[in-house]
Scaffold this motif. Structure first.
Motif, mmCIF file in Angstrom:
data_model
loop_
_atom_site.group_PDB
_atom_site.id
_atom_site.type_symbol
_atom_site.label_atom_id
_atom_site.label_comp_id
_atom_site.label_asym_id
_atom_site.label_seq_id
_atom_site.Cartn_x
_atom_site.Cartn_y
_atom_site.Cartn_z
ATOM 1 N N ARG A 130 29.961 -26.295 -2.329
ATOM 2 C CA ARG A 130 30.220 -26.634 -0.922
ATOM 3 C C ARG A 130 29.403 -27.864 -0.534
ATOM 4 O O ARG A 130 28.184 -27.887 -0.650
ATOM 5 C CB ARG A 130 29.845 -25.460 -0.013
ATOM 6 N N GLY A 131 30.110 -28.907 -0.138
ATOM 7 C CA GLY A 131 29.445 -30.127 0.311
ATOM 8 C C GLY A 131 28.962 -31.040 -0.802
ATOM 9 O O GLY A 131 28.279 -32.023 -0.534
ATOM 10 N N VAL A 132 29.293 -30.751 -2.059
ATOM 11 C CA VAL A 132 28.888 -31.592 -3.195
ATOM 12 C C VAL A 132 30.146 -32.012 -3.955
ATOM 13 O O VAL A 132 30.909 -31.162 -4.413
ATOM 14 C CB VAL A 132 27.919 -30.854 -4.149
ATOM 15 N N PHE A 133 30.327 -33.308 -4.074
ATOM 16 C CA PHE A 133 31.515 -33.858 -4.729
ATOM 17 C C PHE A 133 31.116 -34.746 -5.899
ATOM 18 O O PHE A 133 30.031 -35.313 -5.917
ATOM 19 C CB PHE A 133 32.338 -34.685 -3.725
ATOM 20 N N ARG A 134 32.043 -34.883 -6.850
ATOM 21 C CA ARG A 134 31.848 -35.776 -7.993
ATOM 22 C C ARG A 134 33.132 -36.562 -8.192
ATOM 23 O O ARG A 134 34.230 -36.011 -8.100
ATOM 24 C CB ARG A 134 31.524 -34.975 -9.254
ATOM 25 N N LYS A 135 32.965 -37.844 -8.459
ATOM 26 C CA LYS A 135 34.127 -38.688 -8.707
ATOM 27 C C LYS A 135 34.838 -38.201 -9.971
ATOM 28 O O LYS A 135 34.197 -37.934 -10.991
ATOM 29 C CB LYS A 135 33.691 -40.144 -8.886
ATOM 30 N N ALA A 136 36.148 -38.086 -9.895
ATOM 31 C CA ALA A 136 36.931 -37.556 -11.021
ATOM 32 C C ALA A 136 36.865 -38.469 -12.236
ATOM 33 O O ALA A 136 36.955 -37.996 -13.374
ATOM 34 C CB ALA A 136 38.374 -37.327 -10.597
ATOM 35 N N ALA B 134 31.936 -36.950 -17.734
ATOM 36 C CA ALA B 134 31.805 -35.499 -17.571
ATOM 37 C C ALA B 134 30.336 -35.080 -17.658
ATOM 38 O O ALA B 134 29.615 -35.517 -18.558
ATOM 39 C CB ALA B 134 32.613 -34.783 -18.648
ATOM 40 N N PRO B 135 29.905 -34.224 -16.744
ATOM 41 C CA PRO B 135 28.521 -33.743 -16.812
ATOM 42 C C PRO B 135 28.346 -32.717 -17.923
ATOM 43 O O PRO B 135 29.251 -31.943 -18.218
ATOM 44 C CB PRO B 135 28.301 -33.098 -15.440
ATOM 45 N N THR B 136 27.184 -32.734 -18.540
ATOM 46 C CA THR B 136 26.838 -31.737 -19.558
ATOM 47 C C THR B 136 26.543 -30.400 -18.906
ATOM 48 O O THR B 136 26.897 -29.352 -19.430
ATOM 49 C CB THR B 136 25.594 -32.212 -20.358
ATOM 50 N N TRP B 137 25.876 -30.448 -17.764
ATOM 51 C CA TRP B 137 25.466 -29.251 -17.030
ATOM 52 C C TRP B 137 25.979 -29.343 -15.591
ATOM 53 O O TRP B 137 25.197 -29.559 -14.668
ATOM 54 C CB TRP B 137 23.940 -29.113 -17.047
ATOM 55 N N PRO B 138 27.281 -29.161 -15.353
ATOM 56 C CA PRO B 138 27.829 -29.348 -14.000
ATOM 57 C C PRO B 138 27.261 -28.382 -12.961
ATOM 58 O O PRO B 138 27.022 -28.780 -11.812
ATOM 59 C CB PRO B 138 29.338 -29.141 -14.181
ATOM 60 N N ASP B 139 27.026 -27.121 -13.341
ATOM 61 C CA ASP B 139 26.488 -26.171 -12.368
ATOM 62 C C ASP B 139 25.049 -26.518 -11.991
ATOM 63 O O ASP B 139 24.662 -26.416 -10.825
ATOM 64 C CB ASP B 139 26.569 -24.743 -12.903
ATOM 65 N N LEU B 140 24.255 -26.933 -12.971
ATOM 66 C CA LEU B 140 22.880 -27.343 -12.669
ATOM 67 C C LEU B 140 22.887 -28.563 -11.763
ATOM 68 O O LEU B 140 22.073 -28.673 -10.836
ATOM 69 C CB LEU B 140 22.112 -27.660 -13.949
ATOM 70 N N LEU B 141 23.802 -29.485 -12.024
ATOM 71 C CA LEU B 141 23.916 -30.693 -11.206
ATOM 72 C C LEU B 141 24.265 -30.317 -9.771
ATOM 73 O O LEU B 141 23.640 -30.812 -8.821
ATOM 74 C CB LEU B 141 24.974 -31.615 -11.806
ATOM 75 N N ALA B 142 25.235 -29.437 -9.591
ATOM 76 C CA ALA B 142 25.656 -29.025 -8.250
ATOM 77 C C ALA B 142 24.502 -28.382 -7.489
ATOM 78 O O ALA B 142 24.248 -28.708 -6.324
ATOM 79 C CB ALA B 142 26.834 -28.059 -8.340
ATOM 80 N N VAL B 143 23.789 -27.485 -8.152
ATOM 81 C CA VAL B 143 22.679 -26.790 -7.496
ATOM 82 C C VAL B 143 21.555 -27.765 -7.167
ATOM 83 O O VAL B 143 20.960 -27.706 -6.090
ATOM 84 C CB VAL B 143 22.179 -25.609 -8.365
ATOM 85 N N SER B 144 21.269 -28.695 -8.066
ATOM 86 C CA SER B 144 20.165 -29.632 -7.810
ATOM 87 C C SER B 144 20.490 -30.593 -6.672
ATOM 88 O O SER B 144 19.584 -31.023 -5.960
ATOM 89 C CB SER B 144 19.796 -30.400 -9.073
ATOM 90 N N THR C 260 26.828 -35.930 -1.678
ATOM 91 C CA THR C 260 27.021 -34.886 -0.677
ATOM 92 C C THR C 260 27.942 -35.385 0.428
ATOM 93 O O THR C 260 28.179 -36.590 0.563
ATOM 94 C CB THR C 260 25.681 -34.474 -0.043
ATOM 95 N N THR C 261 28.407 -34.443 1.221
ATOM 96 C CA THR C 261 29.245 -34.781 2.364
ATOM 97 C C THR C 261 28.508 -35.715 3.311
ATOM 98 O O THR C 261 29.089 -36.679 3.813
ATOM 99 C CB THR C 261 29.662 -33.491 3.114
ATOM 100 N N SER C 262 27.232 -35.456 3.554
ATOM 101 C CA SER C 262 26.476 -36.314 4.480
ATOM 102 C C SER C 262 26.320 -37.729 3.921
ATOM 103 O O SER C 262 26.382 -38.703 4.681
ATOM 104 C CB SER C 262 25.120 -35.700 4.833
ATOM 105 N N LEU D 167 40.975 -36.876 -0.725
ATOM 106 C CA LEU D 167 40.672 -37.401 -2.062
ATOM 107 C C LEU D 167 40.517 -36.260 -3.080
ATOM 108 O O LEU D 167 40.919 -36.385 -4.228
ATOM 109 C CB LEU D 167 39.407 -38.259 -2.024
ATOM 110 N N ARG D 168 39.945 -35.150 -2.640
ATOM 111 C CA ARG D 168 39.832 -33.983 -3.522
ATOM 112 C C ARG D 168 41.220 -33.439 -3.863
ATOM 113 O O ARG D 168 41.528 -33.179 -5.018
ATOM 114 C CB ARG D 168 38.999 -32.892 -2.853
ATOM 115 N N ASP D 169 42.055 -33.296 -2.851
ATOM 116 C CA ASP D 169 43.399 -32.758 -3.061
ATOM 117 C C ASP D 169 44.267 -33.678 -3.911
ATOM 118 O O ASP D 169 45.139 -33.214 -4.636
ATOM 119 C CB ASP D 169 44.084 -32.486 -1.723
ATOM 120 N N GLU D 170 43.990 -34.986 -3.859
ATOM 121 C CA GLU D 170 44.747 -35.958 -4.658
ATOM 122 C C GLU D 170 44.196 -36.088 -6.077
ATOM 123 O O GLU D 170 44.762 -36.791 -6.908
ATOM 124 C CB GLU D 170 44.733 -37.328 -3.971
#
Length: 195
Positions: free
Chosen positions: A40-46, A50-60, A12-14, A29-32
């Motif tokens: 919003r406020g949740v990032f993953r290293k490029a 790759a996540p199997t369930w990216p939306d579930l990961l973001a929500v959790s 998270t951003t925090s 870093l996101r733009d690059e």
């Protein structure tokens, strides 16, 4: 950038701020292309797997105490071919529901006395688990909410569950008893087993 390496693959951003990354750094870093913004406020290293369930990961990550439920859980447990329009999560009654715009999220409020019933986890990305209800609880929840989510969906998920290897109909009936839908679930289980 050392601060980025010290962070988990999804953060998270925090968490980034505590590690010494400023908001400007995150968005640069996101733009690059070094980070992917999952929500919003949740990032993953490029460069993370790759996540199997990216939306579930973001929500959790946004709502760590919530539990994936209903159609979203049925999709994970291969109990439906339906793809939910929104990630469906449950929170205990009395708890303030999270407000998540992206990915689109629908929040259900479940009784706090039975909230942990059937709670398990699924690996949404390598080494990153998401709280989810098991297949048995999911089937019972779909039956409980068949008026809202659709009876054909609930019956199809129940049938699909009961016909798979390792199905535990007694556990489904036990959860149905705990959750107050014993009659409809028992009748549906009996009908499927009699086929």
């Amino acid at each position: 950038m050392g601060a980025l390496q010290a962070l988990p693959n999804t953060f998270t951003t925090s968490q980034a701020n505590r590690a010494g990354l400023h908001f400007r750094d995150l968005y640069r870093l996101r733009d690059e292309g070094d980070l992917i913004e999952l929500s919003r406020g949740v990032f993953r290293k490029a460069d993370a797997p790759a996540p199997t369930w990216p939306d579930l990961l973001a929500v959790s990550v946004r709502a760590p105490l919530a539990v994936v439920c209903c159609v979203s859980a049925a999709e994970v447990h291969d109990l439906t071919d339906e793809i939910p329009r929104e990630i469906q999560i449950a929170v205990p009654r009395g708890q303030r529901p999270p407000r998540i715009d992206y990915p689109p999220t629908e929040v259900f409020r479940f009784s706090s006395t039975t909230f942990d019933l059937g709670l398990t986890a699924v690996e949404a990305a390598p080494g990153e688990n998401v709280r989810i209800y098991d297949a048995e609880r999911t089937v019972v929840d779909l039956m409980r909410m068949r008026g809202r989510l659709g009876e054909p969906l609930a019956l199809s998920a129940l049938r699909r569950y009961l016909l798979r290897r390792g199905a535990r109909p007694a556990q489904v009936v036990a959860f149905a008893r705990e959750l107050g839908v014993l009659g409809p679930v028992r009748a549906a289980v009996d009908a499927v087993i009699a086929e």
